[in-house]
Every structure is written in structure tokens, then in C-alpha cells.
Design an enzyme around this catalytic site. Structure first.
Site, PDB file in Angstrom:
ATOM      1  N   ARG A  81       9.617 -24.416  21.165  1.00 19.60           N
ATOM      2  CA  ARG A  81       9.260 -23.882  19.849  1.00 19.60           C
ATOM      3  C   ARG A  81      10.435 -23.548  19.041  1.00 19.60           C
ATOM      4  NH1 ARG A  81       5.328 -23.937  23.284  1.00 19.60           N
ATOM      5  NH2 ARG A  81       6.881 -23.308  24.346  1.00 19.60           N
ATOM      6  N   THR A  82      11.213 -22.480  19.442  1.00 23.66           N
ATOM      7  CA  THR A  82      11.981 -21.971  18.649  1.00 23.66           C
ATOM      8  C   THR A  82      13.281 -22.909  18.134  1.00 23.66           C
ATOM      9  OG1 THR A  82      12.037 -19.878  19.966  1.00 23.66           O
ATOM     10  CG2 THR A  82      13.470 -19.877  18.307  1.00 23.66           C
TER      11      THR A  82
ATOM     12  N   LYS B 104      33.300 -25.168  29.183  1.00 21.34           N
ATOM     13  CA  LYS B 104      34.912 -25.064  29.782  1.00 21.34           C
ATOM     14  C   LYS B 104      35.387 -23.700  29.504  1.00 21.34           C
ATOM     15  CE  LYS B 104      35.164 -29.417  27.119  1.00 21.34           C
ATOM     16  NZ  LYS B 104      35.515 -29.710  25.678  1.00 21.34           N
TER      17      LYS B 104
ATOM     18  N   ARG C  46      20.284 -19.191  20.435  1.00 21.63           N
ATOM     19  CA  ARG C  46      19.625 -18.442  21.783  1.00 21.63           C
ATOM     20  C   ARG C  46      20.672 -18.412  22.736  1.00 21.63           C
ATOM     21  NH1 ARG C  46      13.895 -19.990  24.240  1.00 21.63           N
ATOM     22  NH2 ARG C  46      13.596 -18.925  22.167  1.00 21.63           N
TER      23      ARG C  46
HETATM   24  N1   CP Z   1       8.114 -18.659  21.728  1.00 18.68           N
HETATM   25  C1   CP Z   1       9.349 -19.045  22.298  1.00 18.68           C
HETATM   26  O1   CP Z   1      10.411 -18.754  22.058  1.00 18.68           O
HETATM   27  O2   CP Z   1       9.320 -20.465  22.581  1.00 18.68           O
HETATM   28  P1   CP Z   1      10.348 -21.357  23.270  1.00 18.68           P
HETATM   29  O3   CP Z   1      11.239 -20.560  24.359  1.00 18.68           O
HETATM   30  O4   CP Z   1       9.677 -22.697  23.457  1.00 18.68           O
HETATM   31  O5   CP Z   1      11.427 -21.438  22.271  1.00 18.68           O
END
Ligand code: CP
Length: 306
Positions: free
Chosen positions: A51-52, A80, A101
Site C-alpha cells: 500500500r504505502t 554493499k 521505509r
Molecule cells: N499499511 C501499510 O503500511 O501497508 P504496506 O506495508 O503494504 O505498505
């Protein structure tokens, strides 16, 4: 350079302005379809995501911009040994804004300090997930029409669930908020969140391990997945993973206007039989996530140009 690392980086007024922009995008998508022409978003995902990452990417495309990036650490020079700071400096040469992320708490903050472009925290370890919170807030706005006077049940993995930590921070700035914390003993909300956020802001809360007992009082039920990737041993995960499973029978005492939320992905914690219940909001959250990320990209790029 303005970034979004923690939901508290934005004032209540700024979040309301983002929600207004997102609602305008929903009503008038064409008005926004060229706003980011010539701009590039870099999605730097060192951890899995559906999603994100994809909502950020579709958000940028729907704003007329382009996207570069990677979806796993192994396909970047992190494999690396390149540092987060050097990665951020490098990407600043190629893109206009970063969504990152990372499994390590604080990594997006390190990136923001090194980058010369805005950095958005797209989830850092078990710490924070501010853009999920923005999606949650847009959903609450559209479902409930208010942020005050709500009783919110947070259910599942409250220890490692970063979406829960960010949501508590965001909602603790409103009046008449009450949290019901529903979790097994081992997955309770960390004491630093209780003391530094709930107690400090005078927010009412109680701990109740029984979802059945708690459900009748709730305006919002926020279910969460037990976060397998944060456990140190598989045995503990297997023992705790099915602590809460929301099935139709468990909604017997729930309010008619309960909003059932979940940041997703779900594993077992909400039965698919709930999906057609009009109170289920989790796929609405997914869509709202794209609109609010569009509003966020616009805001940070506009501020970067000032
Ligand atoms: N809600 C959420 O962060 O989903 P993902 O891990 O799929 O990005």
C-alpha cells in the site's frame, strides 16, 4: 527543508489543511493532474510494502509527476554497505522528494538530515508511520465528520504496531478522546507512549484484554496485525498471532455506526466475512491513503520551492 518524520511535525491546522486538499482532490481530480509535471518522487523501500509504496507512486503519477526508486534493500547499494546518509545525499541529486521505509527506527530522520530535498517517513521499524496516520485521519474525517469525542479501541499488537503509535500521537491533540487498549499482556502499548503521550496530554485510557467486553463502547475499532517481522523468536509469534480474530458474531454488541479500521495487511485478525459489513472501512483507508499522499507531496514540494 521541511520533511515529515513524525506526525507531530505537522500542526493540527496543517493536518486539517491536508485533509481539505485531499477532499478537493477527490472532488476535482483534473485540477491536480498536472501539478507535479517535471517533478520526481523517489521511493526508497528497505522493507516490503504494497500500500504505502504503490499509493505514493500512484499519487505522484496522478499529480503528473514521475517516480524512481527501489522496493528492497538488496537492489540498492545498501547491500554493499552504503549508509542511509549517503543514500539520501545521492538521491537528492536525482529526485525532488523522497518517501523512505526502513526497518531501523530513526533511519528516515537520518536521511532527512542529510538530504537537500524533503523526506517522508513511510514507516520506520516499530516506531512511527505518519502517512498511514494521515490516511487514518482522512478516513475518520469522512466516516465520522469529527476528531473530538471519540472512543477508539486499539486491538492487537500495540507494542510493535507503528501505525498505532502514530495514531495515538495524532488523536491525543483532540478533546474528548478515550482509548481502549485491547492486547495480550506481551503486546501491550509501550510505557513510553502511555507516559509521554497519553498521560502527558491527560487522555483517558483503559486496558481491556477482552475485545468482546470492550466492543460495545467503541466508535472506532482499529485492528492490527501481530508484527511477525519484529519478533525475536517464532514460537512467541505463533502463540500470539491469533489472539484476536474479528468475526461477525463478535459484532453482536457493537454500535450500528462503528467504524472498523485496519492499516492492512491483515493476516487472520479480521474475517473476510466482515468485508461486506457497512462498518468495514479498511479498504476505504487504502484509497484515502492515495489522496492524502497526493496532498502531502503537493504541500512539501510547494514548501521546498519557497
Ligand atoms: N499499511 C501499510 O503500511 O501497508 P504496506 O506495508 O503494504 O505498505
Amino acid at each position: 527543508m521541511r520533511s515529515l518524520i513524525d506526525i507531530l511535525d505537522f500542526s493540527v491546522e496543517e493536518i486539517h489543511a491536508l485533509i481539505n486538499t485531499a477532499c478537493d482532490i477527490i472532488d476535482n481530480p483534473k485540477k491536480y493532474s498536472e501539478k507535479c509535471r517535471g517533478k520526481k518522487l523517489a521511493t526508497l523501500f528497505f522493507e516490503p510494502s504494497t500500500r504505502t509504496r504503490l499509493s505514493f507512486e500512484s499519487a505522484m503519477y496522478e499529480l503528473g509527476g514521475n517516480v524512481i526508486g527501489f522496493s528492497e534493500a538488496n537492489s540498492s547499494s545498501a547491500a554493499k554497505g552504503e549508509s542511509v546518509s549517503d543514500t539520501a545525499k545521492t538521491i537528492s541529486c536525482y529526485a525532488d522528494i523522497i518517501a523512505m521505509r526502513h526497518p531501523k527506527e530513526g533511519a528516515p530522520l537520518v536521511a532527512a538530515k542529510a538530504a537537500s530535498i524533503p523526506v517522508i517517513n513511510a514507516g520506520d521499524g516499530g516506531h512511527n508511520h505518519p502517512t498511514q496516520t494521515l490516511a487514518d485521519l482522512l478516513t475518520i474525517h469522512r466516516e465520522k465528520g469529527r476528531f473530538n469525542n471519540l472512543t477508539i479501541g486499539l486491538c492487537g499488537d500495540l507494542k510493535f504496531g507503528r501505525t498505532v503509535h502514530s495514531l495515538i500521537n495524532a488523536l491525543s491533540r483532540y478533546k474528548g478522546i478515550k482509548f481502549v487498549l485491547i492486547s495480550p499482556d506481551e503486546l501491550k502499548l509501550p510505557s513510553y507512549v502511555k507516559h509521554d503521550v497519553l498521560d502527558k496530554n491527560g487522555i483517558e485510557y483503559c486496558e481491556n484484554p477482552s475485545l468482546e467486553d470492550a466492543i460495545g463502547d467503541l466508535d472506532i475499532l482499529y485492528m492490527t496485525r501481530v508484527q511477525r517481522e519484529r519478533f525475536f523468536n517464532e514460537e512467541d509469534y505463533l502463540r500470539l498471532k491469533d489472539s484476536y480474530i474479528l468475526e461477525p458474531s463478535k459484532l453482536k454488541n457493537a454500535k450500528g455506526d462503528l467504524s472498523i479500521m485496519h492499516p492492512l495487511p491483515r493476516v487472520n485478525e479480521i474475517s473476510v466475512a466482515i468485508d461486506d459489513d457497512p462498518r468495514a472501512c479498511y479498504f476505504k483507508q487504502v484509497l484515502n491513503g492515495k489522496y492524502i499522499r497526493m496532498a502531502l507531496i503537493l504541500k512539501l514540494l510547494e514548501e521546498a520551492e519557497k
